[in-house]
Design a protein around this motif. Sequence first.
Motif, PDB file in Angstrom:
ATOM      1  N   UNK A 105       0.792  -1.222   0.000  1.00 52.37           N
ATOM      2  CA  UNK A 105       0.000   0.000   0.000  1.00 52.37           C
ATOM      3  C   UNK A 105       0.824   1.272   0.000  1.00 52.37           C
ATOM      4  N   UNK A 106       2.000   1.209   0.638  1.00 50.99           N
ATOM      5  CA  UNK A 106       2.881   2.386   0.679  1.00 50.99           C
ATOM      6  C   UNK A 106       3.325   2.746  -0.740  1.00 50.99           C
ATOM      7  N   UNK A 107       3.747   1.715  -1.488  1.00 55.67           N
ATOM      8  CA  UNK A 107       4.161   1.931  -2.877  1.00 55.67           C
ATOM      9  C   UNK A 107       2.967   2.327  -3.751  1.00 55.67           C
ATOM     10  N   UNK A 108       1.842   1.619  -3.542  1.00 57.70           N
ATOM     11  CA  UNK A 108       0.647   1.880  -4.356  1.00 57.70           C
ATOM     12  C   UNK A 108       0.169   3.315  -4.166  1.00 57.70           C
ATOM     13  N   UNK A 109       0.205   3.798  -2.928  1.00 53.35           N
ATOM     14  CA  UNK A 109      -0.232   5.167  -2.659  1.00 53.35           C
ATOM     15  C   UNK A 109       0.585   6.165  -3.470  1.00 53.35           C
ATOM     16  N   UNK A 110       1.911   5.977  -3.468  1.00 55.14           N
ATOM     17  CA  UNK A 110       2.779   6.892  -4.213  1.00 55.14           C
ATOM     18  C   UNK A 110       2.472   6.849  -5.713  1.00 55.14           C
ATOM     19  N   UNK A 111       2.266   5.634  -6.232  1.00 53.36           N
ATOM     20  CA  UNK A 111       1.995   5.476  -7.668  1.00 53.36           C
ATOM     21  C   UNK A 111       0.632   6.070  -8.052  1.00 53.36           C
ATOM     22  N   UNK A 112      -0.373   5.858  -7.192  1.00 57.17           N
ATOM     23  CA  UNK A 112      -1.714   6.397  -7.471  1.00 57.17           C
ATOM     24  C   UNK A 112      -1.691   7.922  -7.404  1.00 57.17           C
ATOM     25  N   UNK A 114      10.269   7.610   1.144  1.00 57.74           N
ATOM     26  CA  UNK A 114      11.103   6.700   0.336  1.00 57.74           C
ATOM     27  C   UNK A 114      11.979   5.818   1.227  1.00 57.74           C
ATOM     28  N   UNK A 115      12.514   6.406   2.293  1.00 60.42           N
ATOM     29  CA  UNK A 115      13.328   5.617   3.230  1.00 60.42           C
ATOM     30  C   UNK A 115      12.482   4.526   3.886  1.00 60.42           C
ATOM     31  N   UNK A 116      11.211   4.865   4.192  1.00 66.05           N
ATOM     32  CA  UNK A 116      10.298   3.885   4.789  1.00 66.05           C
ATOM     33  C   UNK A 116      10.048   2.730   3.817  1.00 66.05           C
ATOM     34  N   UNK A 117       9.870   3.058   2.529  1.00 60.24           N
ATOM     35  CA  UNK A 117       9.667   2.007   1.521  1.00 60.24           C
ATOM     36  C   UNK A 117      10.870   1.064   1.477  1.00 60.24           C
ATOM     37  N   UNK A 118      12.073   1.649   1.418  1.00 55.62           N
ATOM     38  CA  UNK A 118      13.306   0.841   1.346  1.00 55.62           C
ATOM     39  C   UNK A 118      13.467   0.012   2.613  1.00 55.62           C
ATOM     40  N   UNK A 119      13.222   0.630   3.756  1.00 50.66           N
ATOM     41  CA  UNK A 119      13.352  -0.062   5.043  1.00 50.66           C
ATOM     42  C   UNK A 119      12.451  -1.300   5.098  1.00 50.66           C
ATOM     43  N   UNK A 120      11.168  -1.128   4.715  1.00 50.54           N
ATOM     44  CA  UNK A 120      10.221  -2.251   4.792  1.00 50.54           C
ATOM     45  C   UNK A 120      10.632  -3.384   3.860  1.00 50.54           C
ATOM     46  N   UNK A 121      11.150  -3.027   2.694  1.00 54.45           N
ATOM     47  CA  UNK A 121      11.560  -4.060   1.737  1.00 54.45           C
ATOM     48  C   UNK A 121      12.817  -4.799   2.214  1.00 54.45           C
ATOM     49  N   UNK A 122      13.773  -4.046   2.766  1.00 56.60           N
ATOM     50  CA  UNK A 122      14.974  -4.685   3.320  1.00 56.60           C
ATOM     51  C   UNK A 122      14.597  -5.614   4.473  1.00 56.60           C
ATOM     52  N   UNK A 123      13.664  -5.134   5.312  1.00 52.67           N
ATOM     53  CA  UNK A 123      13.237  -5.923   6.472  1.00 52.67           C
ATOM     54  C   UNK A 123      12.594  -7.240   6.044  1.00 52.67           C
ATOM     55  N   UNK A 124      11.938  -7.233   4.857  1.00 50.40           N
ATOM     56  CA  UNK A 124      11.303  -8.461   4.355  1.00 50.40           C
ATOM     57  C   UNK A 124      12.307  -9.374   3.645  1.00 50.40           C
ATOM     58  N   UNK A 125      13.576  -8.922   3.566  1.00 48.25           N
ATOM     59  CA  UNK A 125      14.609  -9.767   2.972  1.00 48.25           C
ATOM     60  C   UNK A 125      14.857  -9.544   1.495  1.00 48.25           C
ATOM     61  N   UNK A 126      14.299  -8.479   0.912  1.00 48.07           N
ATOM     62  CA  UNK A 126      14.545  -8.199  -0.511  1.00 48.07           C
ATOM     63  C   UNK A 126      15.975  -7.702  -0.712  1.00 48.07           C
ATOM     64  N   UNK A 127      16.559  -8.039  -1.840  1.00 49.61           N
ATOM     65  CA  UNK A 127      17.915  -7.574  -2.137  1.00 49.61           C
ATOM     66  C   UNK A 127      17.880  -6.132  -2.634  1.00 49.61           C
ATOM     67  N   UNK A 128      19.029  -5.487  -2.566  1.00 52.99           N
ATOM     68  CA  UNK A 128      19.123  -4.096  -3.041  1.00 52.99           C
ATOM     69  C   UNK A 128      18.764  -4.017  -4.527  1.00 52.99           C
TER      70      UNK A 128
END
Length: 212
Positions: free
Chosen positions: A63-70, A154-168
């Motif tokens: 939703x964080x990403x979707x909000x920005x895109x919408x 943007x930092x929040x988006x990156x943080x959540x993705x890193x926390x879920x184990x996504x690669x850079x």
Amino acid sequence: MGIRIAIVDDHAIVRAGLKQFLDEQIDLEVVAEASNGREALDLVRAGGFEVLILDVSMPGQNGVDALAAIRARQPELPILILSSFPETHYATALLKQGASGYLNKECEPEEICTAVRTLARGRRYITPAVAELLADQIGGKNADALPHEQLSERELQVFLRLAKGETIGAIGESLSLSVKTVSTYRTRVMEKMNLSTNSDLTYYALKNGLIQ
């Protein structure tokens, strides 16, 4: 003619329950549904509704990403965030990013109706709890704020993705950023939150209920 609503939530049972309740109101009508951020963008492109109810935590594009895109496509569309997380986790960051209102899923159903009607009139819907958070931030009372509340959107988006184990690399691809830019965001996140490894980020996010 009623206020036309679109619901975006990855749980079919939540959408069904919400649709049934909203459709029972004489002035509200659910006209579209989606289960993830990408489908939400398709709904926005198609149009035909006046208020969007958006879940924050969804698989794929959250939703964080979707909000920005919408927001980039439809700056004026009223968006009500409906989240399973308490207000302290996301509310102020998402309101700054363009959400029109924020409600916890534990709220009374009637409050969702009130929020939708408020948004349809072109106003924001802010609960007393969120108003207090915003007032504290304006007043500079950030001493009690959790570290992640200091992050930019943007930092929040990156943080959540890193926390879920996504690669850079994967984060860069999904957010249309270079690996170097994502690495810079990662460094900033680590500094602001006073953490040193990705596993620290994951532990923090789990402990604070930011990821499930």
